[in-house]
Design a protein around this motif. Sequence first.
Motif, PDB file in Angstrom:
ATOM      1  N   MET A  92       0.803  -1.223   0.000  1.00  0.00           N
ATOM      2  CA  MET A  92       0.000   0.000   0.000  1.00  0.00           C
ATOM      3  C   MET A  92       0.837   1.275   0.000  1.00  0.00           C
ATOM      4  O   MET A  92       0.329   2.364  -0.288  1.00  0.00           O
ATOM      5  CB  MET A  92      -0.908   0.017   1.242  1.00  0.00           C
ATOM      6  CG  MET A  92      -2.164  -0.789   1.097  1.00  0.00           C
ATOM      7  SD  MET A  92      -3.164  -0.270  -0.319  1.00  0.00           S
ATOM      8  CE  MET A  92      -3.895   1.245   0.304  1.00  0.00           C
ATOM      9  N   THR A  93       2.106   1.154   0.355  1.00  0.00           N
ATOM     10  CA  THR A  93       2.892   2.374   0.569  1.00  0.00           C
ATOM     11  C   THR A  93       3.115   3.188  -0.725  1.00  0.00           C
ATOM     12  O   THR A  93       2.877   4.399  -0.713  1.00  0.00           O
ATOM     13  CB  THR A  93       4.208   2.017   1.299  1.00  0.00           C
ATOM     14  OG1 THR A  93       3.835   1.356   2.513  1.00  0.00           O
ATOM     15  CG2 THR A  93       5.024   3.239   1.638  1.00  0.00           C
ATOM     16  N   GLN A 135      -4.301  -5.446   5.241  1.00  0.00           N
ATOM     17  CA  GLN A 135      -3.412  -4.623   6.062  1.00  0.00           C
ATOM     18  C   GLN A 135      -4.186  -3.436   6.611  1.00  0.00           C
ATOM     19  O   GLN A 135      -4.979  -2.821   5.895  1.00  0.00           O
ATOM     20  CB  GLN A 135      -2.271  -4.059   5.211  1.00  0.00           C
ATOM     21  CG  GLN A 135      -1.355  -5.108   4.619  1.00  0.00           C
ATOM     22  CD  GLN A 135      -0.101  -4.482   4.034  1.00  0.00           C
ATOM     23  OE1 GLN A 135      -0.010  -3.256   3.863  1.00  0.00           O
ATOM     24  NE2 GLN A 135       0.882  -5.299   3.715  1.00  0.00           N
ATOM     25  N   TYR A 283      12.142  -4.187   1.871  1.00  0.00           N
ATOM     26  CA  TYR A 283      11.907  -3.344   0.693  1.00  0.00           C
ATOM     27  C   TYR A 283      13.031  -2.326   0.613  1.00  0.00           C
ATOM     28  O   TYR A 283      13.427  -1.772   1.639  1.00  0.00           O
ATOM     29  CB  TYR A 283      10.574  -2.597   0.811  1.00  0.00           C
ATOM     30  CG  TYR A 283       9.351  -3.480   0.645  1.00  0.00           C
ATOM     31  CD1 TYR A 283       9.392  -4.641  -0.123  1.00  0.00           C
ATOM     32  CD2 TYR A 283       8.150  -3.122   1.243  1.00  0.00           C
ATOM     33  CE1 TYR A 283       8.271  -5.430  -0.278  1.00  0.00           C
ATOM     34  CE2 TYR A 283       7.014  -3.918   1.092  1.00  0.00           C
ATOM     35  CZ  TYR A 283       7.084  -5.065   0.332  1.00  0.00           C
ATOM     36  OH  TYR A 283       5.983  -5.842   0.175  1.00  0.00           O
ATOM     37  N   TYR A 285      12.946   0.637  -0.504  1.00  0.00           N
ATOM     38  CA  TYR A 285      12.606   2.059  -0.341  1.00  0.00           C
ATOM     39  C   TYR A 285      12.884   2.567   1.066  1.00  0.00           C
ATOM     40  O   TYR A 285      12.846   3.756   1.330  1.00  0.00           O
ATOM     41  CB  TYR A 285      11.176   2.384  -0.781  1.00  0.00           C
ATOM     42  CG  TYR A 285      10.011   1.630  -0.152  1.00  0.00           C
ATOM     43  CD1 TYR A 285       9.753   1.623   1.214  1.00  0.00           C
ATOM     44  CD2 TYR A 285       9.099   0.973  -0.980  1.00  0.00           C
ATOM     45  CE1 TYR A 285       8.654   0.962   1.755  1.00  0.00           C
ATOM     46  CE2 TYR A 285       7.997   0.296  -0.453  1.00  0.00           C
ATOM     47  CZ  TYR A 285       7.778   0.303   0.920  1.00  0.00           C
ATOM     48  OH  TYR A 285       6.686  -0.341   1.444  1.00  0.00           O
ATOM     49  N   THR A 304       4.684  -4.530  10.183  1.00  0.00           N
ATOM     50  CA  THR A 304       5.946  -4.152   9.538  1.00  0.00           C
ATOM     51  C   THR A 304       5.908  -2.657   9.242  1.00  0.00           C
ATOM     52  O   THR A 304       4.829  -2.079   9.113  1.00  0.00           O
ATOM     53  CB  THR A 304       6.171  -4.872   8.181  1.00  0.00           C
ATOM     54  OG1 THR A 304       5.268  -4.310   7.220  1.00  0.00           O
ATOM     55  CG2 THR A 304       5.958  -6.355   8.258  1.00  0.00           C
ATOM     56  N   GLY A 305       7.076  -2.063   9.139  1.00  0.00           N
ATOM     57  CA  GLY A 305       7.071  -0.645   8.795  1.00  0.00           C
ATOM     58  C   GLY A 305       8.466  -0.076   8.732  1.00  0.00           C
ATOM     59  O   GLY A 305       9.454  -0.784   8.936  1.00  0.00           O
ATOM     60  N   GLY A 306       8.521   1.222   8.465  1.00  0.00           N
ATOM     61  CA  GLY A 306       9.817   1.873   8.416  1.00  0.00           C
ATOM     62  C   GLY A 306       9.741   3.242   7.761  1.00  0.00           C
ATOM     63  O   GLY A 306       8.677   3.672   7.294  1.00  0.00           O
ATOM     64  N   TYR A 308      10.766   5.930   4.880  1.00  0.00           N
ATOM     65  CA  TYR A 308      11.100   5.900   3.440  1.00  0.00           C
ATOM     66  C   TYR A 308      11.126   7.322   2.903  1.00  0.00           C
ATOM     67  O   TYR A 308      10.207   7.758   2.232  1.00  0.00           O
ATOM     68  CB  TYR A 308      10.092   5.013   2.685  1.00  0.00           C
ATOM     69  CG  TYR A 308       8.635   5.311   2.947  1.00  0.00           C
ATOM     70  CD1 TYR A 308       7.993   4.837   4.078  1.00  0.00           C
ATOM     71  CD2 TYR A 308       7.876   6.074   2.056  1.00  0.00           C
ATOM     72  CE1 TYR A 308       6.653   5.123   4.317  1.00  0.00           C
ATOM     73  CE2 TYR A 308       6.545   6.352   2.284  1.00  0.00           C
ATOM     74  CZ  TYR A 308       5.943   5.880   3.419  1.00  0.00           C
ATOM     75  OH  TYR A 308       4.617   6.172   3.662  1.00  0.00           O
ATOM     76  N   GLY A 323       5.938   4.876   7.919  1.00  0.00           N
ATOM     77  CA  GLY A 323       4.629   4.222   8.029  1.00  0.00           C
ATOM     78  C   GLY A 323       4.725   2.827   8.594  1.00  0.00           C
ATOM     79  O   GLY A 323       5.819   2.303   8.827  1.00  0.00           O
ATOM     80  N   LEU A 324       3.558   2.273   8.815  1.00  0.00           N
ATOM     81  CA  LEU A 324       3.486   0.910   9.366  1.00  0.00           C
ATOM     82  C   LEU A 324       2.251   0.213   8.818  1.00  0.00           C
ATOM     83  O   LEU A 324       1.298   0.857   8.374  1.00  0.00           O
ATOM     84  CB  LEU A 324       3.385   0.954  10.899  1.00  0.00           C
ATOM     85  CG  LEU A 324       2.086   1.511  11.470  1.00  0.00           C
ATOM     86  CD1 LEU A 324       1.118   0.390  11.839  1.00  0.00           C
ATOM     87  CD2 LEU A 324       2.375   2.345  12.690  1.00  0.00           C
TER      88      LEU A 324
END
Length: 416
Positions: A92-93, A135, A283, A285, A304-306, A308, A323-324
């Motif tokens: 979705m990011t 998600q 990922y 990104y 999960t997240g991080g 970017y 985001g997450l």
Amino acid sequence: MSQFKNTTGYIGSELLHTPGGVRDTYGVECENKLNVAGKVHDVMKSYGFDDIQTPAFEYFDIFSKERGTASSKEMFKFFDRGNNTLVLRPDMTPPIARCVAKYYREEQMQVRLCYTANTFVNTDPYKGKLQEVTQVGAELFGDASSDADAEMIALTVESLLSSGLKRFQLEVGHADLFRGIVEEAGFTPEETEKLHELIESKNFFGVEDLLDNLTVSEGLKEVILKLPDLLDDFDEAAKFVKERCQNKRVLKALDRLAKLDNILKIYGFTDYVTIDLSMLSHYSYYTGIIFRAYTYGTGEAVATGGRYDGLVGQFGKDTPAIGLAIVLDQLMLALTRQNILDEKLVSGCILLYPKELREEALNKAAALRKSGENVQLVRKSSQKDIDLYKDYAKRMNKEKLLYLKDKTVVEEITFK
Ligand SMILES: N[C@@H](Cc1c[nH]c[nH+]1)C(=O)O
């Protein structure tokens, strides 16, 4: 599908199957899933995130290699009438990043968006992984601070707690640690990819083997091999790395994690968080902190997240982002296996009426619904005994059966 009618003309059981990797969710399971999704979504709203919906498929370019999301072979691709390649979103990011560049181009301050959406990954169905997962996610744009990092970690913890999950660990790392280490070592892209693969599959004999065949300092070798074991004390782990690697990227990443660690103490969530300097980003990104949450009952991450910071820029708006996503299907699996969910959710009622009392029944149902009750109308067949309806109401997990016997008499049978 081969054939769906057999020689006797009956519809064959092939018609009842879904393709491998996707599944139906119904009954109590569906109710529980929507309940948990609602709770997680409420937590996101309580942190000031606004809802967004994007299409289930997009142009391939939104997910092409430069974006750094799932690999092309992991995507479901098809064509529109103009022969453009379309893909079912694997993530979705990138679509949300596209939306921010499009609809919030001029906004200089934070933009907070959240969603509940299905993503589709074309993995080998025989590996038993779900190819469609729901998600519930949140993305924060326009804030490059470590406060934003900590807030998203806190939001992940609170989201998981809201589902009823109690025992879980959120592993937090930084995308630049691995990048900085291989930069310092001077590995080629191929060597880096190989190393990434070996570490990801936790093949540390393989890692050692690879490092023995490359020219790399003893210090860096030690860092690569020991990092996965240095989970207990972040300060110790950071010291260990700094004594062996002075790469700027690495030092900056460690500094950032130290700031995050301090802010998390204020949130009071440190028990749920482990800083793992060996964590790899799945990922490419990701540019800053990365995290994944694990619990009992499923080997896959439940969140999960991080960060970017480079992705939205690819769509034309230079803005930092973090985001997450709560991976709802994995979370549901864990909640089920940990016996946290209600096995039988009883709710709503059936209003049973003979046809002579139709008008009274419709009026009563309307009044009950107005007062907030969920009412299922069932016209009683004069051929069928009341007990059949009682059994039916129980099977359907209803809280009660209201039987309209005459204009004013309602017999109430409850099942709780
Ligand atoms: N979209 C990522 C999770 C994420 C949301 N925002 C940033 N990362 C995933 O599917 O793993």
